[in-house]
Scaffold this active site. Structure first.
Site, PDB file in Angstrom:
ATOM      1  CG  HIS A 122      -1.963  -1.052   1.213  1.00  0.00           C
ATOM      2  ND1 HIS A 122      -2.811  -1.263   0.151  1.00  0.00           N
ATOM      3  CD2 HIS A 122      -2.273  -1.996   2.143  1.00  0.00           C
ATOM      4  CE1 HIS A 122      -3.611  -2.295   0.424  1.00  0.00           C
ATOM      5  NE2 HIS A 122      -3.302  -2.764   1.620  1.00  0.00           N
ATOM      6  CG  ASP A 158      -2.806  -8.580   0.599  1.00  0.00           C
ATOM      7  OD1 ASP A 158      -2.123  -8.875   1.594  1.00  0.00           O
ATOM      8  OD2 ASP A 158      -3.824  -7.850   0.666  1.00  0.00           O
ATOM      9  CG  HIS A 160      -6.437  -5.422   1.571  1.00  0.00           C
ATOM     10  ND1 HIS A 160      -5.919  -6.349   2.453  1.00  0.00           N
ATOM     11  CD2 HIS A 160      -7.562  -4.924   2.127  1.00  0.00           C
ATOM     12  CE1 HIS A 160      -6.703  -6.395   3.532  1.00  0.00           C
ATOM     13  NE2 HIS A 160      -7.708  -5.549   3.355  1.00  0.00           N
ATOM     14  CG  ASP A 245      -5.008 -10.184   3.193  1.00  0.00           C
ATOM     15  OD1 ASP A 245      -4.722 -10.682   2.083  1.00  0.00           O
ATOM     16  OD2 ASP A 245      -4.706  -9.016   3.510  1.00  0.00           O
TER      17      ASP A 245
HETATM   18 ZN   LIG Z   1      -4.100  -7.390   2.544  1.00  0.00          ZN
END
Ligand SMILES: [Zn+2]
Length: 335
Positions: A122, A158, A160, A245
């Site tokens: 991120h 991931d 996200h 995740d």
């Molecule tokens: Zn994540």
């Protein structure tokens, strides 16, 4: 596998009840104790010039000073203490080690996995966010390019979207970024239509799935669009931004990837790297169930140690079918 790891990564103390805690690495290390063929490598800190090659100088200095002054809440989610600077340099350092030791002629059993924290995907060029300060996979890709790679592909599984990695390389042709992520989760980026800036069009591939996508849907994305696109791109290095995740029992997502599913995806990535004659390395991102995180990483390890994971049964969901058709309409895959 060979795991890049540094004790100092445990000193990045995010406080009680923060999901991105040092217990994540402790749990993984505990689980790997029972497995054959696990080796640890203490890589060097990242070279700051590499960090500055993907992040703005001003941001790097601001982050350093923030930690030197004792840290605090950078934003609502992203917490630093004094030791976070050292942990971040170590975490990026193990990612660079993974990129530098991944080579096409490396034995599968010696495949590198960077077990660092804080995570990285991120972190954008000029800011920390989403628990991330230095974009570890981005710095690792940069290191490979400054060494002898011409092209690097990053596949981010991931749950996200790796907005930071996309941001850093969006206008660059020398890095291909592909991601599968859950619609509605942080940070809300990663639209399918984002395929790269004009000079780098076709080097950014987003599969934004609805909540509930399972291993079958993930494999369909890999087989129909991601692997063909990466094979076309023909990278010298394939890095996996490996968060866990999207696991069916992870506490912060609604995706339904099984532990075995991570094994099957690992197999696909190993085959893809072999097909491209590319090196293959893994860089840890998220994953917030201590058991599911450590079981899944142990599964990745076992696949490189010879275990054959069992493919899932069932058909792709209608939602996923529509989304992959939209991705294919952007020019990716065989459709
Ligand atoms: Zn994540």
């Amino acid at each position: 596998m060979n795991f890049g790891y540094r004790e100092v990564c445990l000193d990045h103390d995010t406080g009680e009840r923060h999901p991105e805690s040092p217990d994540r690495l402790r749990a993984v290390r505990r689980a790997l104790k029972d497995h054959h063929g696990v080796d640890y490598v203490a890589a060097d800190d990242v070279d700051l010039d590499l960090v500055r090659a993907v992040h703005d100088d001003d941001y790097v200095e601001e982050f350093r000073k923030y930690c030197a002054d004792g840290g605090g809440n950078w934003d609502a989610d992203t917490v630093a203490v004094e030791a976070t600077w050292d942990a971040a340099l170590a975490s990026a350092g193990v990612a660079v080690w993974a990129a530098e030791t991944a080579a096409p002629d490396v034995q599968h059993r010696e495949t590198p996995f960077a077990l660092g924290r804080p995570p990285g995907h991120h972190a954008v060029g000029d800011d920390a966010m989403g628990f991330c300060f230095i974009n570890n996979a981005g710095v690792a890709a940069q290191a490979a390019l400054e060494d002898d790679a011409d092209r690097v592909a990053i596949f981010d599984w991931d749950v996200h979207h790796g907005n930071g990695t996309q941001d850093i390389f969006y206008d660059r042709e020398d890095v291909f970024y592909a991601s599968i992520h859950e619609d509605g989760l942080f940070p809300g980026t990663g639209a399918i239509q984002e395929t790269g800036a004009a000079d780098a069009d076709g080097t950014n591939l987003n599969v934004k799935y609805q909540p509930g996508a399972d291993t079958v849907d993930y494999l369909a994305a890999i087989d129909e669009v991601i692997s063909p696109a990466i094979a076309d791109y023909d990278p010298d290095l394939l890095l996996i931004s490996a968060g866990f995740d999207a696991h069916e029992r992870d506490p912060i997502s609604r995706m339904q990837v099984s532990t075995e599913g991570y094994g099957v995806m690992t197999n696909r990535m190993r085959d893809l790297a072999d097909d491209c004659e590319a090196g293959l390395g893994f860089v840890l991102e998220g994953g917030y169930g201590l058991d599911t995180l450590s079981d899944s990483i142990a599964m990745v390890h076992e696949v490189f140690d010879g275990y054959q994971p069992i493919p899932p049964e069932g058909d792709i969901s209608d939602d996923a079918r529509d989304i992959l058709d939209t991705v294919a309409d952007q020019g990716f895959g065989s459709k």
